[in-house]
Design a protein around this motif. Structure first.
Motif, PDB file in Angstrom:
ATOM      1  N   GLU A  46      28.807  49.933  37.038  1.00  0.00           N
ATOM      2  CA  GLU A  46      28.915  48.586  36.498  1.00  0.00           C
ATOM      3  C   GLU A  46      27.666  47.766  36.826  1.00  0.00           C
ATOM      4  O   GLU A  46      27.007  47.999  37.843  1.00  0.00           O
ATOM      5  CB  GLU A  46      30.136  47.846  37.059  1.00  0.00           C
ATOM      6  CG  GLU A  46      31.462  48.521  36.822  1.00  0.00           C
ATOM      7  CD  GLU A  46      31.914  49.358  37.997  1.00  0.00           C
ATOM      8  OE1 GLU A  46      33.136  49.559  38.156  1.00  0.00           O
ATOM      9  OE2 GLU A  46      31.048  49.811  38.755  1.00  0.00           O
TER      10      GLU A  46
ATOM     11  N   CYS B 142      29.224  48.663  31.728  1.00  0.00           N
ATOM     12  CA  CYS B 142      29.635  49.848  32.472  1.00  0.00           C
ATOM     13  C   CYS B 142      29.056  51.065  31.763  1.00  0.00           C
ATOM     14  O   CYS B 142      29.424  51.356  30.613  1.00  0.00           O
ATOM     15  CB  CYS B 142      31.146  49.954  32.556  1.00  0.00           C
ATOM     16  SG  CYS B 142      31.736  51.487  33.316  1.00  0.00           S
TER      17      CYS B 142
ATOM     18  N   TRP C 150      38.911  47.618  32.229  1.00  0.00           N
ATOM     19  CA  TRP C 150      38.335  46.721  33.235  1.00  0.00           C
ATOM     20  C   TRP C 150      39.495  46.201  34.092  1.00  0.00           C
ATOM     21  O   TRP C 150      40.520  45.745  33.567  1.00  0.00           O
ATOM     22  CB  TRP C 150      37.606  45.556  32.596  1.00  0.00           C
ATOM     23  CG  TRP C 150      36.284  45.915  31.996  1.00  0.00           C
ATOM     24  CD1 TRP C 150      36.026  46.177  30.683  1.00  0.00           C
ATOM     25  CD2 TRP C 150      35.032  46.037  32.687  1.00  0.00           C
ATOM     26  NE1 TRP C 150      34.693  46.473  30.512  1.00  0.00           N
ATOM     27  CE2 TRP C 150      34.056  46.378  31.729  1.00  0.00           C
ATOM     28  CE3 TRP C 150      34.629  45.890  34.022  1.00  0.00           C
ATOM     29  CZ2 TRP C 150      32.718  46.583  32.056  1.00  0.00           C
ATOM     30  CZ3 TRP C 150      33.306  46.087  34.347  1.00  0.00           C
ATOM     31  CH2 TRP C 150      32.358  46.432  33.367  1.00  0.00           C
TER      32      TRP C 150
ATOM     33  N   ARG D 220      40.218  43.983  37.910  1.00  0.00           N
ATOM     34  CA  ARG D 220      39.564  43.143  38.911  1.00  0.00           C
ATOM     35  C   ARG D 220      40.433  43.014  40.158  1.00  0.00           C
ATOM     36  O   ARG D 220      41.663  43.189  40.096  1.00  0.00           O
ATOM     37  CB  ARG D 220      39.241  41.766  38.341  1.00  0.00           C
ATOM     38  CG  ARG D 220      40.453  40.909  38.017  1.00  0.00           C
ATOM     39  CD  ARG D 220      40.012  39.626  37.294  1.00  0.00           C
ATOM     40  NE  ARG D 220      41.128  38.734  37.042  1.00  0.00           N
ATOM     41  CZ  ARG D 220      41.034  37.614  36.320  1.00  0.00           C
ATOM     42  NH1 ARG D 220      39.855  37.250  35.800  1.00  0.00           N
ATOM     43  NH2 ARG D 220      42.093  36.852  36.129  1.00  0.00           N
TER      44      ARG D 220
ATOM     45  N   LEU E 163      32.210  43.934  28.835  1.00  0.00           N
ATOM     46  CA  LEU E 163      33.228  42.897  28.983  1.00  0.00           C
ATOM     47  C   LEU E 163      32.518  41.550  28.865  1.00  0.00           C
ATOM     48  O   LEU E 163      31.779  41.157  29.765  1.00  0.00           O
ATOM     49  CB  LEU E 163      33.968  42.998  30.311  1.00  0.00           C
ATOM     50  CG  LEU E 163      35.128  42.015  30.455  1.00  0.00           C
ATOM     51  CD1 LEU E 163      36.256  42.390  29.486  1.00  0.00           C
ATOM     52  CD2 LEU E 163      35.650  41.975  31.893  1.00  0.00           C
TER      53      LEU E 163
ATOM     54  N   TYR F 195      34.908  43.258  39.827  1.00  0.00           N
ATOM     55  CA  TYR F 195      35.334  43.831  38.555  1.00  0.00           C
ATOM     56  C   TYR F 195      34.950  45.310  38.520  1.00  0.00           C
ATOM     57  O   TYR F 195      33.790  45.661  38.751  1.00  0.00           O
ATOM     58  CB  TYR F 195      34.686  43.085  37.390  1.00  0.00           C
ATOM     59  CG  TYR F 195      35.334  41.752  37.119  1.00  0.00           C
ATOM     60  CD1 TYR F 195      35.179  40.681  38.007  1.00  0.00           C
ATOM     61  CD2 TYR F 195      36.127  41.563  35.992  1.00  0.00           C
ATOM     62  CE1 TYR F 195      35.785  39.458  37.771  1.00  0.00           C
ATOM     63  CE2 TYR F 195      36.741  40.341  35.737  1.00  0.00           C
ATOM     64  CZ  TYR F 195      36.560  39.297  36.636  1.00  0.00           C
ATOM     65  OH  TYR F 195      37.177  38.088  36.399  1.00  0.00           O
TER      66      TYR F 195
ATOM     67  N   CYS G 149      35.157  49.013  36.285  1.00  0.00           N
ATOM     68  CA  CYS G 149      35.509  49.728  35.070  1.00  0.00           C
ATOM     69  C   CYS G 149      36.095  51.079  35.461  1.00  0.00           C
ATOM     70  O   CYS G 149      35.809  51.607  36.546  1.00  0.00           O
ATOM     71  CB  CYS G 149      34.329  49.891  34.120  1.00  0.00           C
ATOM     72  SG  CYS G 149      33.083  51.077  34.626  1.00  0.00           S
TER      73      CYS G 149
END
Length: 122
Positions: free
Chosen positions: A6, A22, A36, A38, A81, A94, A96
């Protein structure tokens, strides 16, 4: 084995935008649905968005619906994203992640990236 990296995180003011990237190492990138997820300090992982292998289907968590957009470029082995109208509560690491079939899940993935920090100041 699929490696995911990422990038694009950082510090932004509330109301601003960021675009996360990503990059996947596998030549079979189009065989994977990409998500995605978080995680904020002290909290469980939260589903953000997922996109199907061909990119035709997307799903979003309620807290980001209408503000975030997930997309992918299978020719470049990359998922994106786009995060708009950011809020302080969007602050998190965050990640991926990849799995064979698209699914709305915050945990059930076969491969994970190392994460990128997003911090939204008020």
């Amino acid at each position: 084995q699929v490696q995911l990296v990422e990038s694009g995180g950082g510090l932004v003011q509330a109301g601003g935008s960021l675009r996360l990237f990503c990059a996947a190492s596998t030549p079979t990138f189009s065989s994977y649905a990409m998500g995605w997820i978080r995680q904020a300090p002290g909290q469980e992982r939260e589903f953000v968005a997922v996109i199907s292998r061909g990119g035709l289907s997307t799903y979003y968590g309620d807290s980001v619906k209408g503000r975030f957009i997930i997309s992918r470029d299978n020719a470049k082995n990359t998922v994106f994203l786009q995060m708009n109208s950011l809020k302080p509560e969007d602050t998190a690491v965050y990640y991926c992640a990849a799995r064979r079939q698209v699914k709305v899940t915050a945990t059930d993935y076969d491969y994970w990236g190392q994460g990128t920090q997003v911090t939204v100041s008020s």
